[in-house]
Scaffold this active site. Structure first.
Site, PDB file in Angstrom:
ATOM      1  N   ARG A 250     -25.344  91.038  29.475  1.00 10.77           N
ATOM      2  CA  ARG A 250     -25.243  91.110  30.944  1.00 10.77           C
ATOM      3  C   ARG A 250     -23.847  91.595  31.342  1.00 10.77           C
ATOM      4  NH1 ARG A 250     -24.370  84.748  32.772  1.00 10.77           N
ATOM      5  NH2 ARG A 250     -22.121  84.819  32.537  1.00 10.77           N
ATOM      6  N   GLY A 251     -23.630  91.693  32.642  1.00 14.99           N
ATOM      7  CA  GLY A 251     -22.300  91.964  33.197  1.00 14.99           C
ATOM      8  C   GLY A 251     -21.686  93.255  32.654  1.00 14.99           C
ATOM      9  N   ILE A 252     -20.397  93.166  32.371  1.00 12.07           N
ATOM     10  CA  ILE A 252     -19.647  94.353  31.940  1.00 12.07           C
ATOM     11  C   ILE A 252     -20.205  94.870  30.612  1.00 12.07           C
ATOM     12  CG2 ILE A 252     -17.363  95.154  31.220  1.00 12.07           C
ATOM     13  CD1 ILE A 252     -16.164  93.101  33.234  1.00 12.07           C
ATOM     14  N   ALA A 320     -17.284  90.492  24.612  1.00 14.49           N
ATOM     15  CA  ALA A 320     -17.707  89.105  24.874  1.00 14.49           C
ATOM     16  C   ALA A 320     -16.498  88.251  25.208  1.00 14.49           C
ATOM     17  CB  ALA A 320     -18.420  88.533  23.648  1.00 14.49           C
ATOM     18  N   GLY A 321     -16.629  87.454  26.249  1.00 17.39           N
ATOM     19  CA  GLY A 321     -15.508  86.599  26.630  1.00 17.39           C
ATOM     20  C   GLY A 321     -15.992  85.498  27.545  1.00 17.39           C
ATOM     21  N   TYR A 384      -7.267  81.140  28.734  1.00 14.09           N
ATOM     22  CA  TYR A 384      -7.799  82.500  28.920  1.00 14.09           C
ATOM     23  C   TYR A 384      -6.668  83.535  28.835  1.00 14.09           C
ATOM     24  CZ  TYR A 384     -10.491  86.235  31.254  1.00 14.09           C
ATOM     25  OH  TYR A 384     -11.132  87.408  31.576  1.00 14.09           O
TER      26      TYR A 384
HETATM   27  N1  LIG Z   1     -15.400  90.009  35.592  1.00 10.96           N
HETATM   28  C1  LIG Z   1     -14.105  90.205  35.701  1.00 10.96           C
HETATM   29  O1  LIG Z   1     -13.560  90.297  36.805  1.00 10.96           O
HETATM   30  C2  LIG Z   1     -13.253  90.317  34.466  1.00 10.96           C
HETATM   31  C3  LIG Z   1     -11.900  90.535  34.648  1.00 10.96           C
HETATM   32  C4  LIG Z   1     -11.092  90.650  33.531  1.00 10.96           C
HETATM   33  C5  LIG Z   1     -11.646  90.581  32.273  1.00 10.96           C
HETATM   34  N2  LIG Z   1     -12.970  90.373  32.122  1.00 10.96           N
HETATM   35  C6  LIG Z   1     -13.491  90.291  30.758  1.00 10.96           C
HETATM   36  O2  LIG Z   1     -14.597  91.165  30.619  1.00 10.96           O
HETATM   37  C7  LIG Z   1     -15.494  90.668  29.626  1.00 10.96           C
HETATM   38  C8  LIG Z   1     -16.904  90.595  30.202  1.00 10.96           C
HETATM   39  O3  LIG Z   1     -16.866  89.794  31.367  1.00 10.96           O
HETATM   40  P1  LIG Z   1     -18.112  89.591  32.348  1.00 10.96           P
HETATM   41  O4  LIG Z   1     -17.534  89.388  33.691  1.00 10.96           O
HETATM   42  O5  LIG Z   1     -19.112  90.657  32.120  1.00 10.96           O
HETATM   43  O6  LIG Z   1     -18.639  88.177  31.803  1.00 10.96           O
HETATM   44  P2  LIG Z   1     -20.117  87.594  31.692  1.00 10.96           P
HETATM   45  O7  LIG Z   1     -19.937  86.118  31.562  1.00 10.96           O
HETATM   46  O8  LIG Z   1     -20.989  88.117  32.775  1.00 10.96           O
HETATM   47  O9  LIG Z   1     -20.615  88.211  30.306  1.00 10.96           O
HETATM   48  C9  LIG Z   1     -20.061  87.825  29.068  1.00 10.96           C
HETATM   49  C10 LIG Z   1     -21.085  88.032  27.967  1.00 10.96           C
HETATM   50  O10 LIG Z   1     -20.489  87.577  26.729  1.00 10.96           O
HETATM   51  C11 LIG Z   1     -21.451  86.795  26.050  1.00 10.96           C
HETATM   52  N3  LIG Z   1     -20.827  85.800  25.166  1.00 10.96           N
HETATM   53  C12 LIG Z   1     -20.078  84.741  25.549  1.00 10.96           C
HETATM   54  N4  LIG Z   1     -19.758  84.022  24.467  1.00 10.96           N
HETATM   55  C13 LIG Z   1     -20.314  84.618  23.393  1.00 10.96           C
HETATM   56  C14 LIG Z   1     -20.347  84.325  22.018  1.00 10.96           C
HETATM   57  N5  LIG Z   1     -19.760  83.223  21.506  1.00 10.96           N
HETATM   58  N6  LIG Z   1     -21.016  85.159  21.175  1.00 10.96           N
HETATM   59  C15 LIG Z   1     -21.637  86.258  21.677  1.00 10.96           C
HETATM   60  N7  LIG Z   1     -21.636  86.582  22.989  1.00 10.96           N
HETATM   61  C16 LIG Z   1     -20.983  85.776  23.845  1.00 10.96           C
HETATM   62  C17 LIG Z   1     -22.202  86.086  27.178  1.00 10.96           C
HETATM   63  O11 LIG Z   1     -23.442  85.552  26.749  1.00 10.96           O
HETATM   64  C18 LIG Z   1     -22.343  87.201  28.194  1.00 10.96           C
HETATM   65  O12 LIG Z   1     -23.497  87.966  27.980  1.00 10.96           O
HETATM   66  C19 LIG Z   1     -14.934  89.314  29.207  1.00 10.96           C
HETATM   67  O13 LIG Z   1     -14.177  89.455  28.041  1.00 10.96           O
HETATM   68  C20 LIG Z   1     -14.034  88.939  30.367  1.00 10.96           C
HETATM   69  O14 LIG Z   1     -13.011  88.054  29.975  1.00 10.96           O
HETATM   70  C21 LIG Z   1     -13.794  90.226  33.200  1.00 10.96           C
END
Ligand SMILES: NC(=O)c1ccc[n+]([C@@H]2O[C@H](COP(=O)([O-])OP(=O)(O)OC[C@H]3O[C@@H](n4cnc5c(N)ncnc54)[C@H](O)[C@@H]3O)[C@@H](O)[C@H]2O)c1
Length: 478
Positions: A250-252, A320-321, A384
């Protein structure tokens, strides 16, 4: 997630109200769409003394098929353009008065060797800035200051950063401004980067400084001829390549998978077993491969390596994060450790496993996902921000070690991106995060995905060890 303010102020009634109340009016950003031309409109060219990159710019202008006009600072451009068979004219003062004509400004500052020679930058941007259309692009080109022979040249080249970042803050209306330092000998390696920065693909990348190293293959076609890919196609730059994306359900991550697939890659998406259904659905649409692994598990790196071993991979994206926010006084050790482990430790373990076994092929690409929290720090996010700053350290420490194998390693540092992760943030903090940048809005997952696709591009071989913020030039950590 929806930015309802952005929608409202871009409606006829909202625009009138915003004007009368003096409210900020963020522009609806022009993003890449396959059904619209990627490059069009007029590009104005300017130059300082003894510009060294005009040939590279002429190749670029020819390759993307736009029309150029030469500002008086770039007198050499007209004969050069004619030699390249390009349509060109002069930037006339009449045009300077015509609002919104120009799609991009390109200034070659590579030959500037002394601060007393910076004045042409003023002349060019003074004359042209008001002629830029909405969502136009500004790119300044220079030489990496640290490679300059004299302190005066270093000083003058470093000064370009202040100019470019200020242009990004002044221009508004969805316009971005970025600086590209092209090392001597890397003139032929800049095309993929310049294309990205001129394209709607870089809609949310502004105020950034990108360095292009020498020693990498020139045009992607050169890189392609050395590998298994027979011919280079700019519309399918990742054809024949295999890309792994963690957190792809999902997401990014889902957006990264989709952009890499659209550019021709076979995508292998990884996510936790509980997200299996969403992961399968995403990858099925992309004709990709879904692998359900918890990357925090100690055995995960070896299992992922085993799953990829037979066919190898060319691109690894560590997306993933998780966040588990608490002030450090209230944070348990388990909360601290789980964030470090998933956001940072897993990247190290997976890379080590893929590199040791040669599963990530020579000439490959590693892209980590950091965050502006990792640059600026954030209250309630010690775990984080530690993990995300570690991603930056990893990129910087690994880049020189991977150079001999032609593998690049870079990271993106997103600012506020509209996803389920940011939807959890309380409203006031979320609104502040959205607006505190030069574009006055949050980014979309696709903005991060497109930036990663550029770093994964075969033509980005000269870009390594870098952190590119995808943050609309956020004030945080700037
Ligand atoms: N959304 C923002 O504004 C933002 C800003 C800066 C950085 N980020 C970084 O971008 C990345 C994606 O963020 P997002 O907003 O799409 O988050 P999100 O929570 O929507 O998606 C994260 C995905 O990572 C997967 N994941 C989590 N733990 C896992 C594990 N142990 N093993 C396998 N998969 C795992 C989740 O299931 C999920 O599908 C992350 O690293 C986040 O830190 C996001």
């Amino acid at each position: 997630m929806n930015d309802s303010y952005l929608k409202f102020v871009n409606s006829p009634f909202g625009a009138r109200l915003a004007r009368s109340l003096g409210l900020p009016k963020p522009e609806v950003l022009r993003r890449y769409r396959a059904d619209r031309p990627e490059f069009d409109g007029l590009v104005a060219i300017g130059a300082g003394r003894e510009p060294r990159l005009l040939d590279a710019l002429a190749n670029l202008v020819a390759s993307i098929g736009v029309t150029s006009v030469a500002h008086e600072s770039a007198g050499l451009w007209v004969p050069l353009a004619h030699r390249h068979g390009l349509m060109t004219g002069r930037f006339e003062s009449a045009e300077a008065g015509a609002q919104g004509k120009l799609a991009a400004l390109l200034f070659d500052a590579s030959g500037i060797e002394d601060s007393s020679h910076l004045a042409p930058l003023h002349g060019f941007f003074h004359d042209t800035l008001r002629s830029l259309g909405k969502c136009a692009r500004i790119v300044v080109l220079g030489r990496p200051p640290e490679t300059c022979e004299s302190p005066r040249q270093w000083t003058a080249q470093r000064a370009l950063e202040g100019l470019t970042r200020s242009l990004g803050k002044e221009a508004r209306r969805g316009i971005t401004a970025n600086l590209v330092y092209v090392a001597q000998g890397a003139e032929g390696s800049a095309e993929a980067t310049l294309r990205f920065l001129l394209s709607p693909r870089s809609a949310y990348v502004s105020g950034q400084v990108v360095r292009i190293d020498a020693g990498a293959p020139g045009r992607p076609a050169d890189a392609a001829s050395a590998s298994t890919v027979p011919a280079f196609d700019w519309s399918q730059p990742l054809a024949g390549r295999r890309a792994v994306v963690t957190g792809a359900a999902r997401g990014i991550g889902a957006s990264i998978a989709s952009v890499l697939a659209a550019e021709g890659a076979h995508v292998i998406g990884i996510d936790i077993p509980s997200a299996r259904d969403a992961l399968d659905a995403t990858l099925r649409q992309l004709n990709g491969t879904a692998l359900a692994f918890d990357i925090a598990a100690p055995e995960a790196a070896a299992q992922i390596a085993a799953a990829l071993d037979e066919q190898g991979v060319d691109i690894v994206v560590h997306n993933a994060g998780i966040t588990k926010d608490k002030t450090i006084a209230k944070m348990t050790e388990a909360t601290w450790q789980s964030v470090i482990d998933i956001n940072l430790g897993a990247q190290e373990r997976i890379d080590d496993a893929l590199l040791a076994a040669g599963i990530l092929r020579d000439g490959g690409r590693i892209v980590g996902v950091s965050s502006i929290s990792g640059i600026a720090g954030n209250s309630g996010q010690t775990n984080y921000a530690t993990s995300k700053a570690g991603v930056i350290g990893r990129v910087q420490s690994m880049a020189p070690r991977l150079r001999a194998r032609g593998i690049t390693i870079n990271a993106v540092a997103p600012g506020f991106i509209e996803t389920q992760m940011t939807a959890k943030i309380p409203w006031t903090i979320r609104e502040a995060g959205r607006r505190m940048n030069s574009l006055s809005q949050g980014g979309q997952p696709v903005d991060v995905a497109q930036t990663i696709a550029w770093l994964a591009h075969p033509g980005s071989a000269g870009v390594t060890g870098q952190i590119v913020r995808v943050c609309g030039q956020s004030l945080i950590g700037a």
